[in-house]
Design a protein around this motif. Structure first.
Motif, mmCIF file in Angstrom:
data_model
loop_
_atom_site.group_PDB
_atom_site.id
_atom_site.type_symbol
_atom_site.label_atom_id
_atom_site.label_comp_id
_atom_site.label_asym_id
_atom_site.label_seq_id
_atom_site.Cartn_x
_atom_site.Cartn_y
_atom_site.Cartn_z
ATOM 1 N N VAL A 250 37.812 35.800 51.932
ATOM 2 C CA VAL A 250 37.659 36.548 50.674
ATOM 3 C C VAL A 250 36.800 37.787 50.892
ATOM 4 C CG1 VAL A 250 36.680 36.443 48.354
ATOM 5 C CG2 VAL A 250 37.981 34.509 49.246
ATOM 6 N N HIS A 251 35.718 37.625 51.614
ATOM 7 C CA HIS A 251 34.816 38.751 51.876
ATOM 8 C C HIS A 251 35.531 39.852 52.664
ATOM 9 C CE1 HIS A 251 30.455 39.975 53.108
ATOM 10 N NE2 HIS A 251 31.117 40.958 52.548
ATOM 11 N N THR A 252 36.312 39.447 53.658
ATOM 12 C CA THR A 252 37.051 40.437 54.446
ATOM 13 C C THR A 252 38.036 41.207 53.575
ATOM 14 O OG1 THR A 252 36.852 39.017 56.405
ATOM 15 C CG2 THR A 252 38.519 40.744 56.466
ATOM 16 N N PHE A 253 38.752 40.500 52.713
ATOM 17 C CA PHE A 253 39.739 41.147 51.838
ATOM 18 C C PHE A 253 39.067 42.161 50.907
ATOM 19 C CE2 PHE A 253 41.785 40.937 47.585
ATOM 20 C CZ PHE A 253 42.928 41.649 47.887
ATOM 21 N N LEU A 254 37.983 41.759 50.249
ATOM 22 C CA LEU A 254 37.315 42.661 49.313
ATOM 23 C C LEU A 254 36.712 43.859 50.037
ATOM 24 C CD1 LEU A 254 35.544 40.039 47.002
ATOM 25 C CD2 LEU A 254 37.713 41.211 46.630
ATOM 26 N N GLN A 255 36.144 43.635 51.216
ATOM 27 C CA GLN A 255 35.597 44.750 51.984
ATOM 28 C C GLN A 255 36.705 45.690 52.450
ATOM 29 O OE1 GLN A 255 32.120 45.271 52.562
ATOM 30 N NE2 GLN A 255 33.025 47.260 53.025
ATOM 31 N N HIS A 256 37.862 45.141 52.764
ATOM 32 C CA HIS A 256 39.020 45.952 53.141
ATOM 33 C C HIS A 256 39.412 46.899 52.009
ATOM 34 C CE1 HIS A 256 42.976 46.831 54.961
ATOM 35 N NE2 HIS A 256 43.483 46.614 53.762
ATOM 36 N N LEU A 257 39.418 46.387 50.782
ATOM 37 C CA LEU A 257 39.760 47.218 49.621
ATOM 38 C C LEU A 257 38.766 48.354 49.430
ATOM 39 C CD1 LEU A 257 40.649 44.408 47.042
ATOM 40 C CD2 LEU A 257 42.242 45.734 48.424
ATOM 41 N N VAL A 258 37.482 48.031 49.548
ATOM 42 C CA VAL A 258 36.452 49.041 49.328
ATOM 43 C C VAL A 258 36.451 50.070 50.452
ATOM 44 C CG1 VAL A 258 33.962 49.386 49.151
ATOM 45 C CG2 VAL A 258 35.039 47.467 47.967
ATOM 46 N N THR A 259 36.607 49.629 51.684
ATOM 47 C CA THR A 259 36.541 50.544 52.824
ATOM 48 C C THR A 259 37.648 51.589 52.767
ATOM 49 O OG1 THR A 259 35.524 48.853 54.226
ATOM 50 C CG2 THR A 259 36.620 50.681 55.345
ATOM 51 N N PHE A 260 38.854 51.174 52.430
ATOM 52 C CA PHE A 260 39.988 52.103 52.416
ATOM 53 C C PHE A 260 40.257 52.691 51.032
ATOM 54 C CE2 PHE A 260 40.803 49.480 56.172
ATOM 55 C CZ PHE A 260 41.011 50.466 57.123
ATOM 56 N N GLY A 261 39.448 52.328 50.036
ATOM 57 C CA GLY A 261 39.593 52.915 48.709
ATOM 58 C C GLY A 261 40.920 52.601 48.056
ATOM 59 N N ILE A 262 41.358 51.348 48.113
ATOM 60 C CA ILE A 262 42.668 50.970 47.572
ATOM 61 C C ILE A 262 42.521 49.924 46.463
ATOM 62 C CG2 ILE A 262 43.992 51.554 49.636
ATOM 63 C CD1 ILE A 262 43.815 48.660 50.508
ATOM 64 N N VAL A 263 41.419 50.019 45.695
ATOM 65 C CA VAL A 263 41.205 49.099 44.581
ATOM 66 C C VAL A 263 42.223 49.395 43.475
ATOM 67 C CG1 VAL A 263 39.568 48.344 42.823
ATOM 68 C CG2 VAL A 263 38.758 48.893 45.134
ATOM 69 N N LYS A 264 42.837 48.341 42.926
ATOM 70 C CA LYS A 264 43.833 48.480 41.865
ATOM 71 C C LYS A 264 43.267 47.927 40.559
ATOM 72 C CE LYS A 264 48.073 47.450 42.766
ATOM 73 N NZ LYS A 264 49.292 46.708 43.184
ATOM 74 N N LYS A 265 43.378 48.690 39.486
ATOM 75 C CA LYS A 265 42.872 48.232 38.198
ATOM 76 C C LYS A 265 43.631 47.012 37.683
ATOM 77 C CE LYS A 265 41.108 52.723 36.671
ATOM 78 N NZ LYS A 265 41.154 53.756 35.601
ATOM 79 N N ASP A 266 44.895 46.886 38.075
ATOM 80 C CA ASP A 266 45.674 45.746 37.610
ATOM 81 C C ASP A 266 45.196 44.430 38.221
ATOM 82 O OD1 ASP A 266 47.178 47.560 36.223
ATOM 83 O OD2 ASP A 266 48.791 47.681 37.726
ATOM 84 N N ASP A 267 44.449 44.505 39.304
ATOM 85 C CA ASP A 267 43.997 43.289 39.992
ATOM 86 C C ASP A 267 42.531 42.980 39.728
ATOM 87 O OD1 ASP A 267 46.487 42.942 41.117
ATOM 88 O OD2 ASP A 267 46.000 44.005 42.974
ATOM 89 N N LEU A 268 41.928 43.593 38.718
ATOM 90 C CA LEU A 268 40.508 43.364 38.462
ATOM 91 C C LEU A 268 40.217 41.906 38.145
ATOM 92 C CD1 LEU A 268 39.416 46.502 36.379
ATOM 93 C CD2 LEU A 268 38.985 45.994 38.784
ATOM 94 N N GLN A 269 41.126 41.234 37.457
ATOM 95 C CA GLN A 269 40.916 39.819 37.144
ATOM 96 C C GLN A 269 40.896 38.978 38.416
ATOM 97 O OE1 GLN A 269 40.089 38.956 34.148
ATOM 98 N NE2 GLN A 269 39.866 36.770 34.602
ATOM 99 N N LEU A 270 41.776 39.308 39.358
ATOM 100 C CA LEU A 270 41.780 38.612 40.647
ATOM 101 C C LEU A 270 40.477 38.869 41.399
ATOM 102 C CD1 LEU A 270 43.136 37.090 43.004
ATOM 103 C CD2 LEU A 270 44.135 39.289 43.698
ATOM 104 N N TYR A 271 40.029 40.119 41.393
ATOM 105 C CA TYR A 271 38.772 40.444 42.079
ATOM 106 C C TYR A 271 37.606 39.668 41.473
ATOM 107 C CZ TYR A 271 41.601 44.484 43.531
ATOM 108 O OH TYR A 271 42.593 45.303 44.030
ATOM 109 N N ARG A 272 37.615 39.550 40.150
ATOM 110 C CA ARG A 272 36.516 38.833 39.494
ATOM 111 C C ARG A 272 36.489 37.371 39.931
ATOM 112 N NH1 ARG A 272 35.647 37.552 33.016
ATOM 113 N NH2 ARG A 272 34.043 35.978 33.364
#
Length: 519
Positions: A250-272
């Motif tokens: 989980v930590h690797t996935f979230l860091q991957h999103l932040v590092t490459f700037g590919i956060v999606k607003k539609d997935d905010l519930q999943l991120y939470r």
């Protein structure tokens, strides 16, 4: 018909009644109150209109200011593109020359890749980055877990030598992310290495002119990073849902999103859900803010508190500045109360009768250490003095140390001469125990051909019945702690009166089923 009276003619004045006077007075009072109420209402409307007008004016000014700032930022970004591209091209040219110079060079002093200091490790990492040898880079990093602080310092410097750092990092961690490809070699968790490399990539791809607002990642690499993220999300179903995913993944996935700037607003519930499920990780509060979950932080903190994760809630509270709404001292005390209750329940659990005290003490010790560390980290000593907590921790550790001390051995037991521990039964004794417990009748013995006579008196062993019987005899030891009388000359010492001789050893006979013992 009556005649109209002449105005000039004096007429008789009728005296008004007192009731009429009161009626008129009440009417005047009502009119006065109504007028006052209307005046207050009109004044309130005027004030509200003025406030709304001022608020609207401030919003217009803020909008104008934001618009001007955005236009200035866009203009600056547009003007900085040429300079940033020039810097990037110069870096590429520099790295190209460096790679050509070192393409056939190895680390002469350390041909096996072994390094003893930070400079040697940096040179080794730089060499792999210049040659774009992602696999070799990955092997070096994963082999240096004990030097993680040194790696955190050297990896960003080494990654800056890459021609395409984003591509290099994705290739390096591809062995375990988004899917672990090691097959049967999945024993070691390498999520820490993925997170470390992804974190180290951020300062390398930040725009040198305008900073973190623009990452120097090519569109093709950003698309590839999005594909990797989608692959990981699809693998959640194969793993059994969010609840069954390991925290390092989980930590690797979230860091991957932040590092490459590919956060999606539609997935905010999943991120939470992912952040709350792995909230005990130290970097999670910062990642949550970077993922755009700042507005959802109060609800997330409430959820952590309801789950008994008050300590994690404290870290989230300080990250977003909600200390007034969620007082940390109150949360820490609640965390200690829950830990105490959990320790008490462990003591009362009949399934842990043998280790209950140890498990309960370990639970309480862990909670005390975590709270003391949190108090020191956020400077809460004035509100929550840790002296009593430290005393309690020392008491538990002292009790644990006392329990580890070896118990005193009774004086009438046979002990080893070397370390004083109890001597295990002899091989022959163990075999005899099994035989006696299986058959009630004593076995028949024959004289061993190679042991017809013993050169010296053989002391009698205690009867095996003392081991095999459920009811031990009154005196379970063959020898008394007092000095035994000397044996008679020319004879073997007989067994004590309470016990028969052990397997005939007292008269020089050996058991027939134990012939292999003499070979």
């Amino acid at each position: 018909m009556g005649s109209i009276p002449d105005p000039g003619e004096l007429t008789e004045l009728t005296q008004p009644s007192f009731d009429e006077f009161q009626r008129q007075t009440s009417l005047m009072t009502s009119c006065t109150l109504l007028w006052k109420e209307l005046s207050d209402h009109i004044n309130s409307l005027e004030q509200n209109l003025m406030k709304q007008s001022e608020a609207l004016k401030r919003k217009i000014e803020t909008l104008d200011s934001d618009t001007k700032a955005s236009l200035d930022s866009l203009k600056k970004r547009e003007l900085s593109i040429e300079e940033s591209v020039k810097i990037a091209l110069n870096r590429v040219e520099f790295h190209k020359k460096a790679a050509l110079e070192t393409v056939n060079d190895d680390v002469e002093d350390n041909p096996d890749g072994e390094v003893d200091d930070g400079d040697g490790l940096l040179q080794l990492l730089k060499s792999t980055c210049l040659k774009m040898e992602a696999k070799e880079f990955w092997n070096i990093v994963t082999g240096k877990k004990k030097e993680i602080n040194l790696l955190r310092e050297k990896i960003p410097v080494a990654l800056s030598e890459c021609i395409d750092p984003a591509r290099f990092v994705m290739e390096a961690i591809s062995e375990v992310f988004p899917v672990d490809k090691r097959g049967n070699e999945r024993g070691n968790d390498l999520g820490w290495a993925c997170v470390l490399i992804l974190e180290s990539l951020i300062p390398v791809v930040v725009d040198p002119v305008i900073g973190k607002s623009r990452m120097l990642v090519t569109p093709s690499m950003k698309e590839k990073a999005k594909e990797i993220a989608e692959t990981w999300k699809k693998s959640l179903e194969e793993r059994g849902g969010i609840e069954n995913v390991k925290t390092p993944d989980v930590h690797t996935f979230l860091q991957h999103l932040v590092t490459f700037g590919i956060v999606k607003k539609d997935d905010l519930q999943l991120y939470r859900k992912l952040v709350v499920g792995s909230a005990w990780r130290k970097q999670m509060p910062k990642l949550a803010v970077s993922l755009g979950l700042g507005d959802k932080m109060p609800d997330m903190i409430e959820e952590l508190i309801s789950k008994g994760q008050q300590l994690d809630a404290v870290h989230f509270t300080y990250e977003v500045g909600l200390v007034d709404k969620f007082p940390p001292v109150r949360l820490l005390k609640a965390f200690l109360r829950d830990a105490k209750k959990a320790a008490t329940s462990i003591l009362e659990d009949p399934n842990n009768a043998g280790r209950a005290a140890q498990l309960a003490a370990r639970k309480e010790q862990s909670a005390l250490r975590a709270v003391i560390k949190c108090i020191e980290e956020y400077k809460l000593e004035a509100e929550f003095p840790p002296e009593n907590l430290k005393k309690r921790l020392e008491q538990l550790e002292r009790t644990k140390t006392e329990k580890r001390k070896p118990a005193a051995v009774p004086a009438n037991k046979r002990t080893r001469a070397s370390n004083g521990g109890p001597m295990p039964p002899a091989k022959a004794g163990r075999l005899m125990n099994a035989y006696v417990s299986s058959f009630p009748a004593p076995p028949t013995f024959v004289r061993s051909p190679s042991h017809t006579h013993y050169p010296a008196a053989v002391p009698a062993y205690p009867s095996p019945a003392m081991y095999g019987s459920r009811s031990p005899p009154t005196n379970p030891y063959a020898y008394s702690p007092e000095a035994a009388p000397p044996p008679l000359a020319g004879s073997y010492p007989g067994a004590p009166l309470n016990y028969p001789a052990y397997g005939g050893y007292g008269n020089g006979l050996a058991p027939a089923y134990q012939q292999a013992y003499y070979r």
